[in-house]
Design a protein around this motif. Structure first.
Motif, PDB file in Angstrom:
ATOM      1  N   ASP A 180      23.739  29.490  90.033  1.00 21.82           N
ATOM      2  CA  ASP A 180      23.202  30.120  88.824  1.00 21.82           C
ATOM      3  C   ASP A 180      23.254  31.634  89.001  1.00 21.82           C
ATOM      4  O   ASP A 180      22.462  32.209  89.746  1.00 21.82           O
ATOM      5  CB  ASP A 180      21.767  29.653  88.586  1.00 21.82           C
ATOM      6  CG  ASP A 180      21.189  30.143  87.266  1.00 21.82           C
ATOM      7  OD1 ASP A 180      21.778  31.075  86.669  1.00 21.82           O
ATOM      8  OD2 ASP A 180      20.152  29.617  86.836  1.00 21.82           O
ATOM      9  N   LEU A 181      24.199  32.282  88.337  1.00 20.41           N
ATOM     10  CA  LEU A 181      24.413  33.716  88.538  1.00 20.41           C
ATOM     11  C   LEU A 181      23.328  34.581  87.915  1.00 20.41           C
ATOM     12  O   LEU A 181      23.309  35.799  88.121  1.00 20.41           O
ATOM     13  CB  LEU A 181      25.786  34.115  87.981  1.00 20.41           C
ATOM     14  CG  LEU A 181      26.983  33.458  88.686  1.00 20.41           C
ATOM     15  CD1 LEU A 181      28.296  33.916  88.061  1.00 20.41           C
ATOM     16  CD2 LEU A 181      26.968  33.752  90.183  1.00 20.41           C
ATOM     17  N   SER A 182      22.418  33.975  87.165  1.00 21.14           N
ATOM     18  CA  SER A 182      21.293  34.743  86.619  1.00 21.14           C
ATOM     19  C   SER A 182      20.140  34.854  87.613  1.00 21.14           C
ATOM     20  O   SER A 182      19.147  35.534  87.337  1.00 21.14           O
ATOM     21  CB  SER A 182      20.787  34.100  85.324  1.00 21.14           C
ATOM     22  OG  SER A 182      20.159  32.854  85.591  1.00 21.14           O
ATOM     23  N   ASP A 183      20.275  34.189  88.755  1.00 21.32           N
ATOM     24  CA  ASP A 183      19.226  34.203  89.776  1.00 21.32           C
ATOM     25  C   ASP A 183      19.357  35.467  90.611  1.00 21.32           C
ATOM     26  O   ASP A 183      20.123  35.534  91.577  1.00 21.32           O
ATOM     27  CB  ASP A 183      19.353  32.957  90.649  1.00 21.32           C
ATOM     28  CG  ASP A 183      18.219  32.808  91.648  1.00 21.32           C
ATOM     29  OD1 ASP A 183      17.505  33.800  91.902  1.00 21.32           O
ATOM     30  OD2 ASP A 183      18.053  31.695  92.182  1.00 21.32           O
ATOM     31  N   ALA A 184      18.588  36.483  90.249  1.00 16.23           N
ATOM     32  CA  ALA A 184      18.695  37.785  90.915  1.00 16.23           C
ATOM     33  C   ALA A 184      18.268  37.717  92.372  1.00 16.23           C
ATOM     34  O   ALA A 184      18.838  38.390  93.230  1.00 16.23           O
ATOM     35  CB  ALA A 184      17.861  38.821  90.167  1.00 16.23           C
ATOM     36  N   ALA A 185      17.261  36.910  92.672  1.00 12.21           N
ATOM     37  CA  ALA A 185      16.776  36.819  94.048  1.00 12.21           C
ATOM     38  C   ALA A 185      17.843  36.239  94.971  1.00 12.21           C
ATOM     39  O   ALA A 185      18.041  36.727  96.086  1.00 12.21           O
ATOM     40  CB  ALA A 185      15.512  35.969  94.096  1.00 12.21           C
ATOM     41  N   ALA A 186      18.538  35.201  94.498  1.00  9.58           N
ATOM     42  CA  ALA A 186      19.606  34.613  95.306  1.00  9.58           C
ATOM     43  C   ALA A 186      20.749  35.596  95.495  1.00  9.58           C
ATOM     44  O   ALA A 186      21.330  35.697  96.585  1.00  9.58           O
ATOM     45  CB  ALA A 186      20.108  33.328  94.653  1.00  9.58           C
ATOM     46  N   ALA A 187      21.077  36.357  94.450  1.00  6.05           N
ATOM     47  CA  ALA A 187      22.167  37.327  94.535  1.00  6.05           C
ATOM     48  C   ALA A 187      21.824  38.457  95.491  1.00  6.05           C
ATOM     49  O   ALA A 187      22.713  39.028  96.139  1.00  6.05           O
ATOM     50  CB  ALA A 187      22.479  37.880  93.152  1.00  6.05           C
ATOM     51  N   SER A 206      20.083  26.149  90.818  1.00 10.07           N
ATOM     52  CA  SER A 206      18.982  27.092  90.992  1.00 10.07           C
ATOM     53  C   SER A 206      18.239  26.758  92.278  1.00 10.07           C
ATOM     54  O   SER A 206      18.463  25.702  92.890  1.00 10.07           O
ATOM     55  CB  SER A 206      18.012  26.988  89.806  1.00 10.07           C
ATOM     56  OG  SER A 206      17.426  25.686  89.773  1.00 10.07           O
ATOM     57  N   THR A 207      17.344  27.622  92.683  1.00 13.82           N
ATOM     58  CA  THR A 207      16.510  27.347  93.856  1.00 13.82           C
ATOM     59  C   THR A 207      15.764  26.034  93.687  1.00 13.82           C
ATOM     60  O   THR A 207      15.715  25.204  94.601  1.00 13.82           O
ATOM     61  CB  THR A 207      15.526  28.502  94.088  1.00 13.82           C
ATOM     62  OG1 THR A 207      16.256  29.660  94.498  1.00 13.82           O
ATOM     63  CG2 THR A 207      14.501  28.166  95.164  1.00 13.82           C
ATOM     64  N   LYS A 208      15.182  25.825  92.515  1.00 16.30           N
ATOM     65  CA  LYS A 208      14.427  24.601  92.256  1.00 16.30           C
ATOM     66  C   LYS A 208      15.335  23.372  92.331  1.00 16.30           C
ATOM     67  O   LYS A 208      14.969  22.352  92.913  1.00 16.30           O
ATOM     68  CB  LYS A 208      13.771  24.688  90.886  1.00 16.30           C
ATOM     69  CG  LYS A 208      13.100  23.410  90.415  1.00 16.30           C
ATOM     70  CD  LYS A 208      11.861  23.055  91.233  1.00 16.30           C
ATOM     71  CE  LYS A 208      10.692  23.938  90.879  1.00 16.30           C
ATOM     72  NZ  LYS A 208       9.446  23.462  91.548  1.00 16.30           N
ATOM     73  N   MET A 209      16.517  23.445  91.749  1.00 13.29           N
ATOM     74  CA  MET A 209      17.418  22.299  91.780  1.00 13.29           C
ATOM     75  C   MET A 209      17.842  21.968  93.205  1.00 13.29           C
ATOM     76  O   MET A 209      17.869  20.792  93.589  1.00 13.29           O
ATOM     77  CB  MET A 209      18.651  22.535  90.907  1.00 13.29           C
ATOM     78  CG  MET A 209      19.606  21.352  90.883  1.00 13.29           C
ATOM     79  SD  MET A 209      21.097  21.614  89.890  1.00 13.29           S
ATOM     80  CE  MET A 209      20.459  21.273  88.246  1.00 13.29           C
ATOM     81  N   ARG A 210      18.175  22.965  93.988  1.00  9.81           N
ATOM     82  CA  ARG A 210      18.584  22.701  95.370  1.00  9.81           C
ATOM     83  C   ARG A 210      17.456  22.011  96.138  1.00  9.81           C
ATOM     84  O   ARG A 210      17.688  21.061  96.896  1.00  9.81           O
ATOM     85  CB  ARG A 210      19.010  23.995  96.053  1.00  9.81           C
ATOM     86  CG  ARG A 210      20.324  24.543  95.545  1.00  9.81           C
ATOM     87  CD  ARG A 210      20.803  25.724  96.361  1.00  9.81           C
ATOM     88  NE  ARG A 210      20.041  26.939  96.114  1.00  9.81           N
ATOM     89  CZ  ARG A 210      20.299  27.815  95.151  1.00  9.81           C
ATOM     90  NH1 ARG A 210      21.291  27.601  94.303  1.00  9.81           N
ATOM     91  NH2 ARG A 210      19.565  28.914  95.007  1.00  9.81           N
ATOM     92  N   ALA A 211      16.228  22.469  95.929  1.00 14.50           N
ATOM     93  CA  ALA A 211      15.088  21.861  96.620  1.00 14.50           C
ATOM     94  C   ALA A 211      14.869  20.431  96.156  1.00 14.50           C
ATOM     95  O   ALA A 211      14.556  19.545  96.965  1.00 14.50           O
ATOM     96  CB  ALA A 211      13.832  22.697  96.372  1.00 14.50           C
ATOM     97  N   GLU A 212      15.049  20.181  94.865  1.00 18.82           N
ATOM     98  CA  GLU A 212      14.805  18.840  94.345  1.00 18.82           C
ATOM     99  C   GLU A 212      15.890  17.864  94.776  1.00 18.82           C
ATOM    100  O   GLU A 212      15.599  16.692  95.071  1.00 18.82           O
ATOM    101  CB  GLU A 212      14.666  18.891  92.829  1.00 18.82           C
ATOM    102  CG  GLU A 212      13.382  19.600  92.400  1.00 18.82           C
ATOM    103  CD  GLU A 212      13.095  19.529  90.918  1.00 18.82           C
ATOM    104  OE1 GLU A 212      11.936  19.780  90.542  1.00 18.82           O
ATOM    105  OE2 GLU A 212      14.023  19.213  90.139  1.00 18.82           O
ATOM    106  N   ILE A 213      17.141  18.313  94.823  1.00 23.30           N
ATOM    107  CA  ILE A 213      18.215  17.451  95.339  1.00 23.30           C
ATOM    108  C   ILE A 213      17.913  17.070  96.785  1.00 23.30           C
ATOM    109  O   ILE A 213      18.004  15.900  97.178  1.00 23.30           O
ATOM    110  CB  ILE A 213      19.582  18.151  95.242  1.00 23.30           C
ATOM    111  CG1 ILE A 213      20.002  18.324  93.780  1.00 23.30           C
ATOM    112  CG2 ILE A 213      20.646  17.369  96.019  1.00 23.30           C
ATOM    113  CD1 ILE A 213      21.205  19.227  93.591  1.00 23.30           C
ATOM    114  N   THR A 214      17.545  18.068  97.589  1.00 25.59           N
ATOM    115  CA  THR A 214      17.235  17.824  99.000  1.00 25.59           C
ATOM    116  C   THR A 214      16.088  16.841  99.139  1.00 25.59           C
ATOM    117  O   THR A 214      16.167  15.867  99.905  1.00 25.59           O
ATOM    118  CB  THR A 214      16.874  19.147  99.699  1.00 25.59           C
ATOM    119  OG1 THR A 214      17.948  20.078  99.544  1.00 25.59           O
ATOM    120  CG2 THR A 214      16.603  18.926 101.175  1.00 25.59           C
ATOM    121  N   GLN A 215      15.021  17.060  98.390  1.00 26.61           N
ATOM    122  CA  GLN A 215      13.845  16.197  98.482  1.00 26.61           C
ATOM    123  C   GLN A 215      14.171  14.766  98.071  1.00 26.61           C
ATOM    124  O   GLN A 215      13.766  13.810  98.731  1.00 26.61           O
ATOM    125  CB  GLN A 215      12.715  16.739  97.615  1.00 26.61           C
ATOM    126  CG  GLN A 215      11.416  15.948  97.711  1.00 26.61           C
ATOM    127  CD  GLN A 215      10.297  16.576  96.916  1.00 26.61           C
ATOM    128  OE1 GLN A 215      10.511  17.453  96.088  1.00 26.61           O
ATOM    129  NE2 GLN A 215       9.078  16.136  97.161  1.00 26.61           N
TER     130      GLN A 215
END
Length: 256
Positions: A64-71, A29-38
């Motif tokens: 995460d295919l449920s993430d409409a904003a990313a899609a 998810s967006t949050k996971m990607r940011a947390e891995i990076t941080q």
């Protein structure tokens, strides 16, 4: 620091980064990607090896295919979120082991392959699942896979989206090792401890030399080797390594 989608623990020079959304096979998810990076960009100096793994039955099922904003903005998501995350992995100040404990699909497979070393449990598999939903491999897959397994196998993986079992991935040279489940945790721990007690600077120079070799001609690579070896030869770890050899004892490297 408290995280929502990962856990991050440090012990004996080893940082364990666990993707922690097991209910969705650790989908990114967006949050996971940011947390891995941080987490990877803020490592303490005493961290000398990172183990990246997944909670539950899988390593990472990909986006995460449920993430409409990313899609709705795939290109933007790749540029804003995936690129910093992957750069944090490949430029990590300590060697990274991907401990693949289950399925690694799509961007999850390519996140694992961005690590310096991949150790997978025998029951795990890797799949470039992108074409199943009408996309192309991303997250660095089109760069790393041909270099690991050759164009023919990379093309087959990407076009057919087959599942490649961990033993086959090891046979192909896509990963370092496939390990039976009863031995998996112990094997990863032993390898992480080996790296955490080793000459960190030399390890990072090995990484630099390997990555440069694909684009360099032989003469240029020799020049790079000389430069990196000169740096290693000026390190305290080199002095300790030679001294320990002469004294017939195990070296005590500090990573400096």
């Amino acid at each position: 620091m408290t995280y929502e989608t990962i856990t991050f623990a440090k012990k004996d020079g080893i940082a364990t980064l666990m993707l922690n959304r097991p209910e969705v096979m650790n989908a990114l998810s967006t949050k996971m990607r940011a947390e891995i990076t941080q987490a990877l960009e803020s490592l303490d100096e005493d961290v000398r090896c990172v183990v990246m793994t997944g909670a539950g039955a899988g390593f990472c099922s990909g986006q995460d295919l449920s993430d409409a904003a990313a899609a709705a903005d795939i290109e933007g998501t790749l540029r804003r979120e995936y690129e910093p995350m992957l750069n944090a992995v490949i430029n990590c100040r300590a060697p990274v082991i991907a401990a693949v404990n289950g399925v690694a699909a799509g961007a999850g497979a390519n996140l694992a392959l961005a690590a310096d070393v991949v150790i997978a449990v025998e029951s795990a598999y890797f799949t470039q699942a992108f074409t199943k939903i009408g996309l192309i491999p991303d997250a660095g897959g089109t760069w790393v896979l041909p270099r690991l397994v050759g164009n023919a196998r990379a093309a087959g993986m990407m076009l057919f989206a087959d599942k490649i079992p961990a033993p086959q991935a090891a046979e192909w040279g896509m990963i370092w090792q496939s390990v039976p489940e009863p031995e998996f945790v112990e094997t990863v721990g032993a390898r992480a401890s080996q790296l955490a007690s080793g000459p960190t600077g030399a390890y990072l120079s090995v990484r630099e030399a390997l990555r440069a070799s694909g684009a360099n001609d032989f003469a240029t690579q020799l020049e790079l080797e000389a430069k990196l070896q000169g740096k290693a030869g000026r390190s305290a770890d080199f002095v300790e390594g030679v001294t320990a050899f002469q004294q017939k004892r195990q070296p005590s490297f500090t990573g400096r």
